[in-house]
Design a protein around this motif. Sequence first.
Motif, PDB file in Angstrom:
ATOM      1  N   LEU A 378       0.864  -1.481  -0.041  1.00 38.81           N
ATOM      2  CA  LEU A 378       0.179  -0.121   0.058  1.00 38.81           C
ATOM      3  C   LEU A 378       0.941   1.204   0.040  1.00 38.81           C
ATOM      4  O   LEU A 378       0.247   2.352   0.128  1.00 38.81           O
ATOM      5  N   THR A 379       2.075   1.054  -0.217  1.00 39.76           N
ATOM      6  CA  THR A 379       2.973   2.446  -0.138  1.00 39.76           C
ATOM      7  C   THR A 379       3.008   2.944  -1.682  1.00 39.76           C
ATOM      8  O   THR A 379       2.868   1.987  -2.630  1.00 39.76           O
ATOM      9  N   LEU A 401      -1.886   8.878   4.705  1.00 41.20           N
ATOM     10  CA  LEU A 401      -1.449   8.963   3.306  1.00 41.20           C
ATOM     11  C   LEU A 401       0.194   9.188   3.353  1.00 41.20           C
ATOM     12  O   LEU A 401       0.842   8.453   2.672  1.00 41.20           O
ATOM     13  N   ARG A 404       2.090   6.427   4.261  1.00 43.26           N
ATOM     14  CA  ARG A 404       2.487   5.528   3.006  1.00 43.26           C
ATOM     15  C   ARG A 404       3.247   5.978   1.894  1.00 43.26           C
ATOM     16  O   ARG A 404       3.267   5.299   0.906  1.00 43.26           O
ATOM     17  N   TYR A 406       2.925   9.310   0.541  1.00 41.29           N
ATOM     18  CA  TYR A 406       2.549  10.423  -0.264  1.00 41.29           C
ATOM     19  C   TYR A 406       3.007  11.724   0.357  1.00 41.29           C
ATOM     20  O   TYR A 406       2.877  11.778   1.529  1.00 41.29           O
ATOM     21  N   ASN A 489      -6.587   1.176   5.582  1.00 37.62           N
ATOM     22  CA  ASN A 489      -6.030   0.338   4.257  1.00 37.62           C
ATOM     23  C   ASN A 489      -7.055   0.850   2.968  1.00 37.62           C
ATOM     24  O   ASN A 489      -6.688   0.750   1.984  1.00 37.62           O
ATOM     25  N   THR A 492      -5.957   4.124   1.471  1.00 39.76           N
ATOM     26  CA  THR A 492      -4.607   3.899   0.829  1.00 39.76           C
ATOM     27  C   THR A 492      -4.502   2.967  -0.350  1.00 39.76           C
ATOM     28  O   THR A 492      -3.672   3.348  -1.352  1.00 39.76           O
ATOM     29  N   LYS A 496      -3.811   4.303  -4.235  1.00 38.82           N
ATOM     30  CA  LYS A 496      -2.821   3.753  -4.992  1.00 38.82           C
ATOM     31  C   LYS A 496      -3.299   3.394  -6.464  1.00 38.82           C
ATOM     32  O   LYS A 496      -2.703   3.410  -7.353  1.00 38.82           O
TER      33      LYS A 496
END
Length: 501
Positions: A378-379, A401, A404, A406, A489, A492, A496
Motif C-alpha cells: 500500500l505504499t 497517506l 504510506r 505520499y 487500508n 490507501t 494507489k
Amino acid sequence: DARTLSAPDRFLDHVPVGLVRMTREGELIFVNRAARALLGERAVPGARIGELIEGLGRSLPERLTEVSTGRVGPSEIARARHAERELYLQVALNRLIQDGEVSVIAVISDQTELKSLEAQFVQSQKMQAVGQLAGGVAHDFNNLLTAINGHCDLLLLRHEPGDSDHGDLVQIRQNANRAAALVRQLLAFSRKQTLRPKILQLGETLSELSHLLNRLLGAKVTLRIDNGPDLWPVRVDERQFEQVVMNLVVNARDAMPSGGEVEIRTRNLLLDKPIERDRATIPAGKYVLIEVSDTGVGIPEDRLAKIFEPFFTTKKLGEGTGLGLSTAYGIIKQTGGFIFATSEVGQGTTFSIYLPRHDPEQEAAEPVEPVREPVRDLTGQGGVLLVEDEAPVRSFAARALRLRGYTVLEAESGEEALEIMERDGEGVDLLISDVVMPGIDGPSWVRKARESRPDLKVIFVSGYAEDVFRTEGGEVAGAVFMAKPFSLNELTQKVKEVIEG
C-alpha cells in the motif's frame, strides 16, 4: 315505505344525495335512499343519529343544539358505525323550520376515497420526512465513524497483537463497525445508500442463501422454498436483496418462539392493469413476486400500518433496533419495487415483494466493472491535495497517506483548495475531496481546478450515497467515488489504484 311518504318526501327519496331530517335531539324523522345506503339498515325513523355515525369534530348534541339556534358551522368528516369497511362521510348540518317546528337537516356524502388519499399523502410525507432525517443523521455519523475508525487504525499500527492495549483497540474497531452497519440501515431506509445492482435469477440466489437461512432459523423452525418455473430476471443489488430476505426470515423466527414454518414462494406475475394495495398503486407490468410467510403470532391491525417505520418494534427492549423492516422497505423502494404485509393474529404473517422484471434489451448496456485484486503493497508516491471540512477526518486521512509515502497538502474548503492549486499545484497528482462542504462544493471546485489541469485524477468521499452524489450534479468525468466510513487500508488502497491506474 315510500307509499306512506308525503309528496315532497317522495321526491327527496329519489335525490341522489344523502338527506336526513331529524329532531334537534338527533332522532331521525326522514332518511332518503342515498342516506340509507351510506348509514345502513338501522337508519330508519326513530333511530338516533349518534348510533349511526361517530367521530365528528365536537360532540353531536353540542353540534345539533348549535345548528338548532341558527348557527351553521362548516361540514365535518364522520365515520359510519355500521360499516364492515372504513366508511368516511362528510356531514353538513343546517336548520329547517317547517310549520313552526325546528328540525335539523343533514346532507351526507361518501368521502372515503378522499380520506384515503389524504391518509396516503400524510403517510408519504411522514416517511419522506423521517427518511430525510435518517439520511442527514447517517451522513453526520459517517464523518464521526471515519474519524474514529481512522485514528483507531493509526493506533493499531503502533500496538502489536501482544501489546496490552491491542485488545481494547480491536474492541473499539469492532464496535465502530457495528455502528457503521447501523448507519447503513438508516441510509437504506432513507433510500440514500449506494446500490450495486446486477441481473439475478432469484431462484438461484435463494437456493444459495438457504443454508444461511436454516442456520438463522434454528432447529425449531423449518424452512420451505418454493420457486416458480422459469422466473423472470430482475435487476437488484444481490447483497441488499439477501439482507431483505434475512430480515424477514429473522422476524418470522422471532414470531414463532415455540417453532413453526417459514415458507418463501416466488412466481412470475403479469398485471394487466394497475392495482391498489395499502394505499399504494402498483403499475401494470411484469413482476417477480416473492412471498415470505410464517405461522407465527401475527401482527395486530393497529400495528400493521407502522411496521415499516424506523425504530418501531413489537419486540422487548434490547431485542431489536426496529430497523429491520424499515431497511427492507428502503431497499425494495430504491430498487423500484413494492413491499406489503398481511397478517392475522394467531395465524401468521405474509410479506409480499414485487420486483419489476428486467428488460433483457437493457442487459448489453450494463457496465461491467473490472475485478481488481487487492493491492498488497500500500505504499506509493505522488502529490495529493486533500480537501475535507471535518478536521478529524482530514487529520486521519492526511496522516495515513503520509505514512504510506505520499506528499499531502490539506485544505478545509473548496476556496482554500483553489488557492493552493494556484500556488503549489504543480506537484499535485490526485485530488481527494469531500462532496458537501460550506461554500463551494466538491464537484464545483474540482471542475475549476481541472480547467488548467485536465489530467488531475479525482476521488470524491462522502457520507451520502453515490447515487445521491451523481443525481445532484456531482458527476465529474473520470472521478472515483468512495463512501464513508472507510479504513486506513481502504483509503490507501484506493489512492494507489487511482494514481497508478
